[in-house]
Design a protein around this motif. Structure first.
Motif, short mmCIF file in Angstrom:
data_model
loop_
_atom_site.label_atom_id
_atom_site.label_comp_id
_atom_site.label_asym_id
_atom_site.label_seq_id
_atom_site.Cartn_x
_atom_site.Cartn_y
_atom_site.Cartn_z
N ARG A 1 0.84 -1.19 0.00
CA ARG A 1 0.00 0.00 0.00
C ARG A 1 0.88 1.25 0.00
O ARG A 1 1.92 1.27 0.63
CB ARG A 1 -0.91 0.03 1.23
CG ARG A 1 -1.95 -1.08 1.25
CD ARG A 1 -2.85 -0.95 2.47
NE ARG A 1 -3.86 -2.01 2.53
CZ ARG A 1 -4.77 -2.13 3.50
NH1 ARG A 1 -4.77 -1.24 4.50
NH2 ARG A 1 -5.64 -3.11 3.47
N GLY A 2 0.40 2.29 -0.69
CA GLY A 2 1.08 3.57 -0.68
C GLY A 2 2.53 3.48 -1.13
O GLY A 2 2.84 2.90 -2.19
N ILE A 3 3.44 4.01 -0.33
CA ILE A 3 4.85 4.09 -0.67
C ILE A 3 5.49 2.71 -0.82
O ILE A 3 6.53 2.57 -1.47
CB ILE A 3 5.62 4.91 0.42
CG1 ILE A 3 7.05 5.24 -0.04
CG2 ILE A 3 5.65 4.14 1.74
CD1 ILE A 3 7.11 6.10 -1.26
N TRP A 4 4.85 1.69 -0.26
CA TRP A 4 5.44 0.35 -0.31
C TRP A 4 5.42 -0.25 -1.71
O TRP A 4 6.19 -1.17 -1.99
CB TRP A 4 4.76 -0.57 0.70
CG TRP A 4 5.17 -0.20 2.09
CD1 TRP A 4 4.42 0.44 3.04
CD2 TRP A 4 6.46 -0.39 2.67
NE1 TRP A 4 5.16 0.65 4.17
CE2 TRP A 4 6.41 0.15 3.98
CE3 TRP A 4 7.64 -0.97 2.21
CZ2 TRP A 4 7.52 0.12 4.82
CZ3 TRP A 4 8.74 -0.99 3.06
CH2 TRP A 4 8.67 -0.45 4.34
N TRP A 5 4.55 0.24 -2.61
CA TRP A 5 4.63 -0.20 -4.01
C TRP A 5 5.99 0.18 -4.60
O TRP A 5 6.68 -0.65 -5.20
CB TRP A 5 3.51 0.43 -4.84
CG TRP A 5 2.19 -0.24 -4.70
CD1 TRP A 5 1.11 0.18 -3.98
CD2 TRP A 5 1.80 -1.48 -5.31
NE1 TRP A 5 0.06 -0.72 -4.10
CE2 TRP A 5 0.46 -1.74 -4.91
CE3 TRP A 5 2.44 -2.39 -6.16
CZ2 TRP A 5 -0.23 -2.88 -5.33
CZ3 TRP A 5 1.75 -3.53 -6.58
CH2 TRP A 5 0.44 -3.75 -6.17
N LEU A 6 6.37 1.45 -4.45
CA LEU A 6 7.64 1.91 -4.98
C LEU A 6 8.81 1.21 -4.30
O LEU A 6 9.75 0.76 -4.96
CB LEU A 6 7.76 3.43 -4.78
CG LEU A 6 9.09 4.07 -5.22
CD1 LEU A 6 9.33 3.85 -6.70
CD2 LEU A 6 9.10 5.56 -4.87
N ARG A 7 8.74 1.09 -2.98
CA ARG A 7 9.84 0.45 -2.26
C ARG A 7 9.97 -1.02 -2.64
O ARG A 7 11.09 -1.55 -2.74
CB ARG A 7 9.62 0.60 -0.75
CG ARG A 7 9.82 2.03 -0.26
CD ARG A 7 9.55 2.17 1.23
NE ARG A 7 9.85 3.52 1.70
CZ ARG A 7 9.68 3.93 2.94
NH1 ARG A 7 9.22 3.09 3.87
NH2 ARG A 7 9.98 5.18 3.28
N PRO B 1 8.51 -2.91 6.60
CA PRO B 1 7.07 -2.69 6.54
C PRO B 1 6.37 -3.37 7.71
O PRO B 1 6.92 -4.30 8.33
CB PRO B 1 6.68 -3.35 5.21
CG PRO B 1 7.67 -4.45 5.06
CD PRO B 1 8.96 -3.94 5.66
N PRO B 2 5.14 -2.96 8.02
CA PRO B 2 4.39 -3.58 9.13
C PRO B 2 3.75 -4.90 8.70
O PRO B 2 2.55 -5.12 8.91
CB PRO B 2 3.35 -2.52 9.47
CG PRO B 2 3.09 -1.83 8.17
CD PRO B 2 4.40 -1.81 7.44
N VAL B 3 4.54 -5.77 8.08
CA VAL B 3 4.04 -7.07 7.62
C VAL B 3 5.08 -8.12 7.96
O VAL B 3 6.22 -7.82 8.36
CB VAL B 3 3.76 -7.06 6.10
CG1 VAL B 3 2.64 -6.07 5.75
CG2 VAL B 3 5.02 -6.74 5.30
N SER B 4 4.73 -9.39 7.76
CA SER B 4 5.65 -10.49 8.05
C SER B 4 6.75 -10.56 7.00
O SER B 4 6.66 -10.00 5.91
CB SER B 4 4.88 -11.81 8.07
OG SER B 4 4.40 -12.11 6.76
N ALA B 5 7.82 -11.30 7.34
CA ALA B 5 8.91 -11.53 6.39
C ALA B 5 8.40 -12.26 5.16
O ALA B 5 8.89 -12.03 4.04
CB ALA B 5 10.03 -12.33 7.07
N LEU B 6 7.42 -13.14 5.33
CA LEU B 6 6.85 -13.87 4.20
C LEU B 6 6.20 -12.91 3.21
O LEU B 6 6.41 -12.99 2.00
CB LEU B 6 5.82 -14.88 4.72
CG LEU B 6 5.24 -15.86 3.70
CD1 LEU B 6 6.31 -16.81 3.22
CD2 LEU B 6 4.09 -16.66 4.31
#
Length: 295
Positions: free
Chosen positions: A57-63, A167-172
């Protein structure tokens, strides 16, 4: 989970990556490096993405695309260029500069202090890899050297940024984003640079499945998990285990000779990995001050 378990799990990734050479030699169609790299990354990423069912989501697409390019697209593409233009030993030795680059980038981007013993461990590992894989007849090609150095720098920057951008997600989930993005970026490169694959045999499909499911999906989940939990210099030094695995598998499965210099190189590499993790080990917390008894 304690630090020792984190180190062992993270070390599994480069140890498994060391099997790539044997699998490529024995099981894959030859002269399709970019296509194989794309088939290694994209299906594995899509499979993980299907499992986690969570898009950036948001900036994480670019990252995700920046990290996918650094850790997979640019890294693998230039690695194959180096492998084709240089003897394997030279290419592997150039790749072994990665821990030194990580130390410098971690200082600039993460504020991590540069420790003299960490630099010594990285130099020792580089020397050990040179003993392990270099031969006296190794030829040097300027374009291949540039590709090898840039490939190592790309992975080093990807490792440090993966630590900085958590990111606020798991390593998977994080791995699924990067593998998918990296695989997508490899598609046009493979289509432009290589002809269509010939009909694949069962052996070919098995080799590609191994590199995708084990050599990419599983190992990079472990790798990025380690990046999030351990110091970048420690994680990158574990990459020295990859050429050890490659040499041992070449000796055991391909009948390659194992020289005294290679055995010495293995010992130096193991010592450098041990020194790196010892230097970067967090200091134990200071004991609480003893409360004074009332007068």
């Amino acid at each position: 989970m304690n630090r020792g378990s984190d180190l062992l799990l993270t070390a599994l990734a480069p140890a498994i990556w060391g099997s790539t050479y044997v699998v490529t030699t024995l099981m894959l169609p030859q002269d399709y490096p970019l296509t194989v790299a794309m088939l290694r990354a994209l299906p594995a990423g899509l499979l993980l993405l299907l499992a986690v069912r969570q898009l950036p989501r948001g900036i994480w697409w670019l990252r995700a695309f920046i990290l996918g390019a650094l850790n997979f697209s640019v890294f693998w593409a230039l690695l194959f260029v180096a492998a084709y233009r240089l003897p394997g030993g030279v290419a592997a030795t150039l790749g072994a500069i990665q821990p030194l680059v990580v130390i410098l980038l971690a200082r600039s981007l993460l504020g991590t202090p540069v420790r003299g013993l960490s630099v010594l461990a990285a130099l020792g590992g580089l020397g050990g890899v040179a003993l392990l894989v270099l031969t006296p007849k190794a030829a040097l090609d300027p374009a291949g050297i540039a590709a090898g150095l840039t490939s190592a720098a790309s992975m080093a920057l990807g490792t440090v940024l993966s630590r900085r951008w958590q990111p606020p997600v798991s390593a998977l989930t994080f791995t699924s984003w990067q593998l998918t993005a990296g695989g997508i970026l490899l598609v046009p490169l493979a289509l432009a640079a290589e002809p269509a694959l010939p009909p694949l045999t069962v052996l070919n499909v098995t080799g590609i499945a191994y590199l995708g499911l084990i050599g990419a999906a599983l190992t990079y989940v472990l790798w990025f998990r380690g990046v999030a939990r351990l110091e970048p210099a420690v994680v990158s030094s574990l990459g020295f285990l990859s050429p050890i695995t490659a040499v041992l598998l070449g000796w055991g499965l391909l009948g390659q000779h194992l020289s005294a210099a290679q055995i010495a190189g293995m010992a130096i590499v193991v010592a450098s990995v041990w020194l790196s993790q010892r230097v970067q080990r967090p200091a134990p917390p200071a004991p609480a001050a003893r409360a004074k008894s009332p007068a």
